[in-house]
Design a protein around this motif. Sequence first.
Motif, PDB file in Angstrom:
ATOM      1  N   ARG A 149       1.045  -1.413   0.435  1.00  0.00           N
ATOM      2  CA  ARG A 149       0.042  -0.179  -0.077  1.00  0.00           C
ATOM      3  C   ARG A 149       1.029   1.827   0.477  1.00  0.00           C
ATOM      4  O   ARG A 149       1.902   1.388   0.663  1.00  0.00           O
ATOM      5  N   ALA A 150       0.822   2.397  -0.758  1.00  0.00           N
ATOM      6  CA  ALA A 150       1.318   3.919  -1.033  1.00  0.00           C
ATOM      7  C   ALA A 150       1.155   4.062   0.400  1.00  0.00           C
ATOM      8  O   ALA A 150      -0.395   4.016   0.727  1.00  0.00           O
ATOM      9  N   THR A 151       1.778   5.055   1.019  1.00  0.00           N
ATOM     10  CA  THR A 151       1.836   5.645   1.477  1.00  0.00           C
ATOM     11  C   THR A 151       2.246   7.458   1.548  1.00  0.00           C
ATOM     12  O   THR A 151       2.096   7.984   0.195  1.00  0.00           O
ATOM     13  N   ALA A 152       1.573   8.081   1.783  1.00  0.00           N
ATOM     14  CA  ALA A 152       2.107   9.312   1.666  1.00  0.00           C
ATOM     15  C   ALA A 152       3.863  10.205   1.158  1.00  0.00           C
ATOM     16  O   ALA A 152       4.204  11.092   0.740  1.00  0.00           O
ATOM     17  N   GLU A 153       4.603   9.113   2.384  1.00  0.00           N
ATOM     18  CA  GLU A 153       6.007   9.321   2.214  1.00  0.00           C
ATOM     19  C   GLU A 153       6.449   8.716   0.367  1.00  0.00           C
ATOM     20  O   GLU A 153       7.672   8.920  -0.107  1.00  0.00           O
TER      21      GLU A 153
ATOM     22  N   ILE B 120      -3.798   9.016  -2.445  1.00  0.00           N
ATOM     23  CA  ILE B 120      -3.493   8.066  -1.938  1.00  0.00           C
ATOM     24  C   ILE B 120      -3.975   7.633  -0.013  1.00  0.00           C
ATOM     25  O   ILE B 120      -4.063   6.431  -0.326  1.00  0.00           O
ATOM     26  N   GLU B 121      -3.851   8.824  -0.074  1.00  0.00           N
ATOM     27  CA  GLU B 121      -4.736   8.851   1.813  1.00  0.00           C
ATOM     28  C   GLU B 121      -5.909   8.186   1.885  1.00  0.00           C
ATOM     29  O   GLU B 121      -6.520   7.595   3.009  1.00  0.00           O
ATOM     30  N   GLN B 122      -6.905   8.808   0.780  1.00  0.00           N
ATOM     31  CA  GLN B 122      -8.774   7.868   0.923  1.00  0.00           C
ATOM     32  C   GLN B 122      -8.495   6.665   0.720  1.00  0.00           C
ATOM     33  O   GLN B 122      -9.300   6.102   0.747  1.00  0.00           O
ATOM     34  N   TYR B 123      -7.844   6.963  -0.671  1.00  0.00           N
ATOM     35  CA  TYR B 123      -8.047   5.691  -1.738  1.00  0.00           C
ATOM     36  C   TYR B 123      -7.246   4.789  -2.100  1.00  0.00           C
ATOM     37  O   TYR B 123      -5.746   5.237  -2.086  1.00  0.00           O
ATOM     38  N   PRO B 124      -7.648   3.152  -2.094  1.00  0.00           N
ATOM     39  CA  PRO B 124      -5.971   2.201  -2.304  1.00  0.00           C
ATOM     40  C   PRO B 124      -5.550   2.442  -3.743  1.00  0.00           C
ATOM     41  O   PRO B 124      -6.209   2.345  -4.620  1.00  0.00           O
ATOM     42  N   THR B 125      -4.340   3.081  -3.219  1.00  0.00           N
ATOM     43  CA  THR B 125      -3.311   2.940  -3.865  1.00  0.00           C
ATOM     44  C   THR B 125      -1.621   2.366  -4.125  1.00  0.00           C
ATOM     45  O   THR B 125      -1.942   2.111  -2.435  1.00  0.00           O
TER      46      THR B 125
ATOM     47  N   ALA C  30      18.986  -9.151  -5.035  1.00  0.00           N
ATOM     48  CA  ALA C  30      19.831  -9.585  -4.057  1.00  0.00           C
ATOM     49  C   ALA C  30      20.995  -9.683  -4.576  1.00  0.00           C
ATOM     50  O   ALA C  30      21.141 -10.412  -5.925  1.00  0.00           O
ATOM     51  N   TYR C  31      22.021  -8.744  -4.133  1.00  0.00           N
ATOM     52  CA  TYR C  31      23.093  -9.151  -4.559  1.00  0.00           C
ATOM     53  C   TYR C  31      23.966 -10.555  -4.223  1.00  0.00           C
ATOM     54  O   TYR C  31      23.597 -10.583  -2.660  1.00  0.00           O
ATOM     55  N   ALA C  32      25.543 -10.830  -3.812  1.00  0.00           N
ATOM     56  CA  ALA C  32      25.994 -11.162  -3.200  1.00  0.00           C
ATOM     57  C   ALA C  32      26.418 -10.753  -1.483  1.00  0.00           C
ATOM     58  O   ALA C  32      25.528 -11.499  -0.248  1.00  0.00           O
ATOM     59  N   THR C  33      26.377  -9.301  -1.515  1.00  0.00           N
ATOM     60  CA  THR C  33      26.288  -8.703  -0.276  1.00  0.00           C
ATOM     61  C   THR C  33      25.566  -7.948  -0.323  1.00  0.00           C
ATOM     62  O   THR C  33      26.008  -7.423   1.423  1.00  0.00           O
ATOM     63  N   GLN C  34      24.882  -7.020  -0.715  1.00  0.00           N
ATOM     64  CA  GLN C  34      23.772  -5.847  -0.177  1.00  0.00           C
ATOM     65  C   GLN C  34      22.432  -6.469  -0.977  1.00  0.00           C
ATOM     66  O   GLN C  34      22.262  -7.176  -2.275  1.00  0.00           O
ATOM     67  N   LYS C  35      21.815  -5.984  -0.589  1.00  0.00           N
ATOM     68  CA  LYS C  35      19.842  -5.597  -1.277  1.00  0.00           C
ATOM     69  C   LYS C  35      19.821  -4.778  -1.488  1.00  0.00           C
ATOM     70  O   LYS C  35      19.689  -3.812  -1.193  1.00  0.00           O
ATOM     71  N   LEU C  36      19.424  -4.532  -2.749  1.00  0.00           N
ATOM     72  CA  LEU C  36      18.784  -2.937  -3.564  1.00  0.00           C
ATOM     73  C   LEU C  36      17.351  -3.562  -3.544  1.00  0.00           C
ATOM     74  O   LEU C  36      16.732  -4.611  -4.010  1.00  0.00           O
ATOM     75  N   SER C  37      16.678  -2.632  -3.780  1.00  0.00           N
ATOM     76  CA  SER C  37      14.911  -2.217  -3.440  1.00  0.00           C
ATOM     77  C   SER C  37      14.622  -0.748  -4.547  1.00  0.00           C
ATOM     78  O   SER C  37      15.518   0.227  -4.593  1.00  0.00           O
ATOM     79  N   LYS C  38      14.061  -1.320  -5.613  1.00  0.00           N
ATOM     80  CA  LYS C  38      13.359  -0.210  -6.774  1.00  0.00           C
ATOM     81  C   LYS C  38      11.851  -0.547  -6.340  1.00  0.00           C
ATOM     82  O   LYS C  38      11.265  -1.320  -6.051  1.00  0.00           O
ATOM     83  N   SER C  39      10.943   0.788  -6.445  1.00  0.00           N
ATOM     84  CA  SER C  39       9.415   0.693  -6.590  1.00  0.00           C
ATOM     85  C   SER C  39       9.214   1.651  -7.716  1.00  0.00           C
ATOM     86  O   SER C  39       9.870   2.735  -8.027  1.00  0.00           O
ATOM     87  N   SER C  40       8.308   1.282  -8.231  1.00  0.00           N
ATOM     88  CA  SER C  40       7.159   2.089  -8.774  1.00  0.00           C
ATOM     89  C   SER C  40       5.467   1.661  -9.130  1.00  0.00           C
ATOM     90  O   SER C  40       5.351   0.780  -7.925  1.00  0.00           O
ATOM     91  N   PHE C  41       5.493   2.922  -9.680  1.00  0.00           N
ATOM     92  CA  PHE C  41       3.561   2.599  -9.895  1.00  0.00           C
ATOM     93  C   PHE C  41       2.829   1.686 -10.766  1.00  0.00           C
ATOM     94  O   PHE C  41       3.354   2.443 -11.825  1.00  0.00           O
ATOM     95  N   LEU C  42       1.502   1.080 -10.509  1.00  0.00           N
ATOM     96  CA  LEU C  42       1.062   0.976 -11.426  1.00  0.00           C
ATOM     97  C   LEU C  42       0.359   2.258 -11.837  1.00  0.00           C
ATOM     98  O   LEU C  42      -0.412   2.750 -11.112  1.00  0.00           O
TER      99      LEU C  42
END
Length: 72
Positions: free
Chosen positions: A6-10, A47-52, A60-72
């Motif tokens: 669920r998306a938030t204001a952040e 975002i605050e009122q409706y499901p987004t 995951a890489y050998a020694t680190q974890k990277l994250s990337k987010s995107s929206f529909l």
Amino acid sequence: MLEFLRATAEDLEDYMKAKIDAFSDDLRMYGFGPTGYDDYDKELKNIEQYPTYKIVLEIAYATQKLSKSSFL
């Protein structure tokens, strides 16, 4: 691994960047996009009122974890 969260204001800044980028071709071609597509206040309320949701892709890489987010 993909997660749907669920998306938030952040998440507003990333959400708006994705949304504005999605209409960049329309802006170049026609000079405008859909009414209100770039209205931060309106989208924050949505975002605050409706499901987004965001899709988070974790790579995951050998020694680190990277994250990337995107929206529909």
